[in-house]
Design a protein around this motif. Structure first.
Motif, mmCIF file in Angstrom:
data_model
loop_
_atom_site.group_PDB
_atom_site.id
_atom_site.type_symbol
_atom_site.label_atom_id
_atom_site.label_comp_id
_atom_site.label_asym_id
_atom_site.label_seq_id
_atom_site.Cartn_x
_atom_site.Cartn_y
_atom_site.Cartn_z
ATOM 1 N N PHE A 175 90.331 28.542 -28.984
ATOM 2 C CA PHE A 175 90.501 27.377 -28.113
ATOM 3 C C PHE A 175 91.965 27.134 -27.753
ATOM 4 O O PHE A 175 92.296 26.903 -26.591
ATOM 5 N N GLN A 176 92.838 27.194 -28.751
ATOM 6 C CA GLN A 176 94.265 26.897 -28.521
ATOM 7 C C GLN A 176 94.850 27.771 -27.416
ATOM 8 O O GLN A 176 95.738 27.344 -26.685
ATOM 9 N N ILE A 223 95.479 26.679 -22.628
ATOM 10 C CA ILE A 223 96.811 26.603 -22.030
ATOM 11 C C ILE A 223 96.794 26.509 -20.509
ATOM 12 O O ILE A 223 97.470 25.676 -19.919
ATOM 13 N N LEU A 230 95.712 23.059 -19.346
ATOM 14 C CA LEU A 230 96.719 22.013 -19.515
ATOM 15 C C LEU A 230 97.773 22.079 -18.416
ATOM 16 O O LEU A 230 98.366 21.073 -18.036
ATOM 17 N N VAL A 248 90.073 15.035 -25.634
ATOM 18 C CA VAL A 248 90.447 16.453 -25.644
ATOM 19 C C VAL A 248 89.789 17.155 -24.460
ATOM 20 O O VAL A 248 90.442 17.883 -23.704
ATOM 21 N N TYR A 266 88.506 22.701 -34.797
ATOM 22 C CA TYR A 266 89.824 22.044 -34.814
ATOM 23 C C TYR A 266 90.180 21.459 -33.445
ATOM 24 O O TYR A 266 91.228 20.846 -33.297
ATOM 25 N N ALA A 267 89.290 21.691 -32.467
ATOM 26 C CA ALA A 267 89.582 21.223 -31.111
ATOM 27 C C ALA A 267 89.243 19.749 -30.960
ATOM 28 O O ALA A 267 88.586 19.334 -30.007
ATOM 29 N N SER A 268 89.646 18.955 -31.902
ATOM 30 C CA SER A 268 89.332 17.529 -31.874
ATOM 31 C C SER A 268 90.358 16.773 -32.689
ATOM 32 O O SER A 268 90.789 17.233 -33.741
ATOM 33 N N ALA A 282 105.766 23.632 -34.019
ATOM 34 C CA ALA A 282 104.642 23.171 -33.210
ATOM 35 C C ALA A 282 104.742 21.668 -33.006
ATOM 36 O O ALA A 282 104.299 21.123 -32.009
ATOM 37 N N PHE A 316 95.322 18.378 -36.130
ATOM 38 C CA PHE A 316 95.209 18.627 -34.686
ATOM 39 C C PHE A 316 96.589 18.696 -34.021
ATOM 40 O O PHE A 316 96.833 19.515 -33.134
ATOM 41 N N LEU A 344 99.221 19.866 -35.041
ATOM 42 C CA LEU A 344 99.879 21.163 -35.229
ATOM 43 C C LEU A 344 99.040 22.307 -34.692
ATOM 44 O O LEU A 344 99.533 23.187 -34.004
ATOM 45 N N ASN A 389 96.564 22.254 -32.533
ATOM 46 C CA ASN A 389 96.375 22.189 -31.091
ATOM 47 C C ASN A 389 97.523 21.393 -30.497
ATOM 48 O O ASN A 389 97.330 20.413 -29.783
ATOM 49 N N SER A 390 98.729 21.854 -30.812
ATOM 50 C CA SER A 390 99.881 21.032 -30.451
ATOM 51 C C SER A 390 99.990 20.795 -28.944
ATOM 52 O O SER A 390 100.380 19.724 -28.516
ATOM 53 N N THR A 429 97.583 20.466 -26.627
ATOM 54 C CA THR A 429 96.674 19.401 -26.198
ATOM 55 C C THR A 429 97.136 18.069 -26.776
ATOM 56 O O THR A 429 97.122 17.039 -26.103
ATOM 57 N N MET A 434 98.087 14.685 -24.661
ATOM 58 C CA MET A 434 97.488 13.365 -24.883
ATOM 59 C C MET A 434 98.569 12.344 -25.220
ATOM 60 O O MET A 434 98.568 11.216 -24.719
#
Ligand code: SF4
Lengths: 760, 245
Positions: free
Chosen positions: A12-13, A17, A20, A331, A370-372, A457, B180, B182, B184-185, B187, B191
């Motif tokens: 997902f990460q 991209i 976004l 998200v 982890y997409a949340s 990050a 999240f 880290l 999914n930094s 996204t 937000m």
């Protein structure tokens, strides 16, 4: 036309991209999701029993799972008894092979399709293409995706990522390649775009021999399939072709008709934010003289049985695919649907996909939990109370446990273990706080803006605060030394005293009361009254098919693994203590007013009269619509038609679809109407006719007597003929597929006139 | 009544001011609050990122540390939310019945700071004064798990000279989300930037909430943008009386 499928295995990460960076996409999504969020909130707030409905929605799904093998057998018996044929597919490949074999055996080269998550999940379009067949999508959003050679990005509105001007471009460029081209001078007005879709698909509906659908609910009690839609493309597919193939997941089975009184309140409000979607079709097997002559149901498992094995999977399988969780997800709003790498995007996708792909967990599946941010907005709106944040955490734990079993050593694991060791030991914790503070004072800054990985990050767009000044512990030592407590017990986690556990054993535990008794009739209203309904003339499949029926499984093979799970350690769900409204509280007069109000709200027009004035009223409505032709059901009361109208009316006697298409208006009675949602239900009873006449003709006059109107949906369920093909109508056909803005007028009648009649 | 202060690991490490503020406000209202020094972390970080075994151990440890109190007060909606919901979920998922019972007994004693003031001490006006424009960001855990409702607003409204500013789309998540932020930094930052923009647009000088974790995230973006926006925990605002800084 090619059929793209999801095939990007990246996590997902990585997939997120490009989304976004796409400001147009974010604007489209932000606009669309906030529109639907507000609509939903408004119609949900109207129901004081919403929470009770959610409780029951969750309960019925849990109940269905616990008795699934029995329900599947019931489905098979009832569908077969009413002239259909049930096929059992354990996976996508089997389901596709069966659908292809059936289509070919009926001599069709192409099929028309109703939007369905199940057929997307099994990638039916691609399989058809590989078999040399064409599958045409008919839902507006699916059509946009298919024409644009795109991938769906939302459960309900697969083209949510496109705005009106992008849609216009796709129509102009692509429609002509696979059928009727877009009209010249097409603008980006949603109304015009919807009209272009109507025009593009009209001939295809009238010509197609085979249709493929999914199903929102499959009622075991009668073997009936429920399909909820807006545009009328669903009704077209379910009514006009000779053969209908429905592909339905076993998680769609509900026990009985009283289940529907719950779900048909929950689903429309949660998905399109409407009190009721414009059209709901319910049909059972094959009915002589009404709809397809051949009906096949393909039940699919495709990973569902495996998901049933653990509590996460079971909770996920409650899902009714309303997409409310997507619309509220912050998200999803930024990431868009494609980043989730499958047909199931958003919060539900993040939990469902790792479940139904338990056998093949790759990078993508591992990344989804982890997409949340665990913000909880999804759980708050979910109509069947799936606690998605809880399940995400559970799936993360499964990831960690799996890595542990494999002895994998990652930086993350190391870090978490060090932090854990520090948190566990008060001395270590206190001294590391000290060290950090000293270190920070050496740096001499309050914040850092650049840090090495993994903290980079964080710092790429956020500064990172450093401990500064006096610590709280020091402050306490100076100011309140006597308020610092040293608890000896706290040294180890195992020091919880017995006294805590005793005495409160009962707290939080519910007795196992109210076990559901299958034999108990849940159907409210007069179940003897059902006997007064005419049993429709169900007929066996008319056209013999030579499909190779060795494909797929026998019912015994199909049910065995499910039975193995449900019969061992599967706790029966507990019936909720809350109750939803099964009866209204308004006076008859108020009920009529409410019905009128709600019907007008969905852009139908209302005319009131008494029975004596009915003929005159119908005549006036016809002349207002400038109609010079009218079709009425064979058994429509001729006294309700004026002499003038009688001159041009045709009483339906299986008039061909093409002829119907040329008629201006249709008049029918109705079985019952629901005030709270402005819904009229037709079940083929006297004066209502077969489904095709109130579908193909563009102007529908529906006659509703005041005493046919009930206040709430559960009251209506007992008044309709369950085994007859039904159409539930709430306003004219409509679509919300363009920027989630509702426009009236797609494939079904574009104009709905309702006459509310006082008896006598 | 014996009140224990659960300051949480993040405040212990980074935000002494918040913890001090809680003590000061309660003192001003005439209550002693005790600090068990063996406390560390409620286990949220481990529980929510899948390290359940470790998380449960830390949870049990926290319960043991605070077991002797009648009330446990914490300036963090997300830690209180963890105790109320995640402990229970973890107990059920692992079949740890003893833990399930213990957490069922323990969690009703635990209160997020604004809940404690309004529901237990029944005060709205804590005697604070703070002459600034303040916006309140309802963090997700205070909104949906502890359900703080209008409690923080009632407390802020009673602060002298404070001007409460409304935030657009206040209930949308800031994008922190623990791990999240880290994992999914990108996204998370998208937000957070939207949240920061809406705060900026509101014209507030100070952003306040019930969770320093979210404020670290939003404040971190604000800082990197040199925006001059200050972030403060609600307790810190309530501790201001006008005669200090
Ligand atoms: S998880 Fe719940 S909210 Fe999301 S699509 Fe399924 S039923 Fe709807």
């Amino acid at each position: 036309m090619t059929s793209r499928t999801f095939d990007d295995p990246r996590p997902f990460q990585k997939q997120v991209i490009s989304a976004l960076a796409d400001s147009q996409l974010r604007a489209n999504l932000g606009h669309a999701t906030s529109t639907i969020r507000n609509k939903r909130a408004k119609v949900v707030a109207e129901l004081e029993d919403w929470e009770a409905l959610r409780d029951h929605g969750a309960y019925i799904k849990d109940l269905a799972q616990s008795i699934l093998p029995e329900l599947i057998r019931q489905v098979e018996v009832n569908v077969t008894a009413t002239g259909g044929k049930v096929h059992f597919a354990k996976d996508a490949a089997e389901a596709n092979q069966i659908a292809i074999a059936l289509t070919k055996s009926y001599g069709a080269k192409s099929v028309v399709k109703i939007k369905s998550m199940a057929t997307q999940e099994i990638e039916l379009n691609k399989a058809f293409e590989e078999a040399g067949l064409e599958a045409f999508e008919t839902d507006l959003a699916e059509l946009i995706v298919q024409l644009g050679d795109d991938l769906p990005s939302h459960i309900l509105v697969p083209a949510i990522h496109k705005n009106r001007s992008q849609i216009r471009e796709i129509f102009i460029e692509k429609m002509g390649r696979s059928g009727v081209p877009a009209p010249k001078g097409l603008t980006d007005s949603p109304k015009e775009l919807a009209a272009a879709a109507r025009n593009h698909l009209r001939a295809r509906f009238l010509e197609s021999k085979v249709a493929i659908s999914g199903g929102n609910f499959l009622v075991a009690e009668t073997g009936s399939i429920v399909i909820v839609e807006s545009e009328g493309n669903g009704r077209m597919c379910l009514t006009l072709p000779e053969t209908l193939i429905s592909v339905v997941g076993i998680d769609k089975i509900v026990p009985d008709w009283s289940s529907l009184e719950v779900f048909l309140q929950l689903l429309p409000r949660s998905s399109t934010g409407e009190r009721m979607n414009p059209y709901t079709s319910i049909f059972t097997g094959v009915t002589a003289g009404d709809g397809p002559k051949n009906f096949h149901l393909i039940l699919i498992d495709n990973g569902r049985t495996e998901a049933l094995q653990d509590p996460v999977g079971r909770e996920v399988l409650r899902c009714i695919r309303c997409s409310a969780c997507l619309n509220v997800c912050p998200v999803y709003e930024r990431a868009g649907g494609h980043s989730y790498g499958s047909t199931y995007p958003g919060p539900i996708g993040a939990v469902l996909v790792p479940q139904i792909r338990r056998g093949s967990i790759g990078k993508l599946e591992k990344s989804l939990p982890y997409a949340s941010s665990l913000c909880g907005a999804c759980y708050e709106v979910c109509p069947v109370k799936i606690d998605i944040p809880k399940l995400l955490v559970e799936l993360r734990s499964q990831n960690v446990d799996r890595a542990r079993d494999q002895g994998a050593l990652t930086g993350e694991k190391l870090l978490m273990e060090v932090v854990y060791a520090t948190f566990r030991s008060p001395r270590l914790f206190a001294s590391s706080l000290d060290i950090a503070r000293k270190g920070a004072s050496l740096i001499g800054k309050r914040k850092v803006n650049i840090a090495p990985p993994p903290l980079s990050a964080w710092t790429k767009a956020r500064s990172l605060p450093l401990p500064r000044g006096e610590s709280f512990r020091d402050w306490m030592r100076e100011n309140h030394p006597d308020h610092i407590v040293a608890s000896a017990k706290a040294m180890s986690g195992e020091s919880i005293t017995k006294s805590t556990t005793n005495g409160l054993r009962q707290l939080g535990r519910f007795g196992l009361h109210l076990q559901h008794d299958l034999a108990k009739k849940r159907l409210r209203g007069n179940s003897d009254g059902m006997a007064s309904f005419k049993v429709p003339n169900h007929q066996p499949i008319a056209t013999p098919y030579k499909a190779d029926l060795s494909i797929g499984q026998t019912i015994d093979e199909f049910v065995a693994p499910i039975k193995a799970i449900t019969s061992s350690g599967f706790t029966k769900p507990i019936e909720p203590t809350t109750s939803y409204r099964t009866k209204g509280g308004l006076s008859p007069h108020e009920i009529v007013d409410l019905f009128i109000d709600r019907t007008i709200d969905y852009k139908a027009t209302i005319t009131r009269c008494n029975e004596k004035e009915l003929a005159k009223t119908i005549q006036e409505l016809l002349s207002k619509n400038q109609s010079s032709s009218l079709v009425a059901p064979k058994d429509f009361n001729p006294y309700w038609l004026s002499d003038k109208v009688l001159k041009f009316v045709t009483f339906d006697d299986q008039i061909s679809h093409d002829r119907l298409d040329a008629i201006d208006s249709v008049v029918t009675t109705s079985a019952v109407a629901v005030a709270s949602s402005g819904t009229i239900i037709l079940d083929g009873g006297e004066g209502q006719g077969r489904r095709a006449i109130s579908l193909i003709v563009d102007h529908h006059i529906a006659v509703v007597f005041e005493d046919q109107i009930v206040e709430v949906l559960p009251e209506a369920i007992g008044r309709i003929n369950h085994r007859a093909p039904q159409t539930w109508i709430s306003g004219p056909s409509a679509t919300s597929d363009i920027e989630l803005e509702r426009v009236e007028g797609v494939h079904g009648p574009r104009k709905l006139d309702v006459i509310v009649v006082r008896r006598g | 009544m014996k009140i224990g202060l659960m300051i949480t690991c993040i405040n212990d490490a980074l935000y002494a001011d918040t913890a001090i503020a809680v003590v000061k406000v309660l003192e001003r209202l005439g209550h002693n609050i005790y600090f068990p020094e063996q406390q560390s972390c409620c286990g949220q970080m481990h529980l929510n990122s899948g390290y359940r075994k470790e998380g449960i151990e830390l949870a049990k440890r926290s319960i043991a540390v605070f077991e002797e109190f009648d009330y446990v007060v914490s300036p963090s909606a997300s830690c209180v939310g963890t105790i109320r919901e995640v402990y229970h979920n973890a107990a059920v998922a692992t079949g740890d019945h003893r833990f399930e019972e213990v957490t069922t007994t323990f969690s009703p004693k635990v209160f997020e700071f604004s809940e404690f003031l309004i529901d237990i001490l029944e005060v709205e006006d804590v005697g604070a004064s703070f002459p600034h424009k303040v916006a309140y960001h309802p963090t997700c855990h205070s909104l949906r798990v502890t359900k703080a409702g209008d409690r923080p607003m009632r407390l802020l409204n009673a602060v002298r000279n404070l001007q409460l500013i409304e935030l657009e789309k206040s209930d949308s998540c800031c994008g922190f989300g623990g791990v999240f932020a880290l994992k999914n930094s990108d996204t998370s930052i998208a937000m957070g930037s939207d949240k920061f923009t809406s705060v900026k647009k509101s014209g507030a000088e100070v952003l306040c909430s019930l969770d320093n974790s979210c404020l670290t995230h939003i404040g971190g973006i604000a800082e990197k943008m040199n925006s001059g926006l200050r972030v403060m925990h609600l307790a810190e605002i309530l501790a201001q009386t006008g005669d200090q800084k």
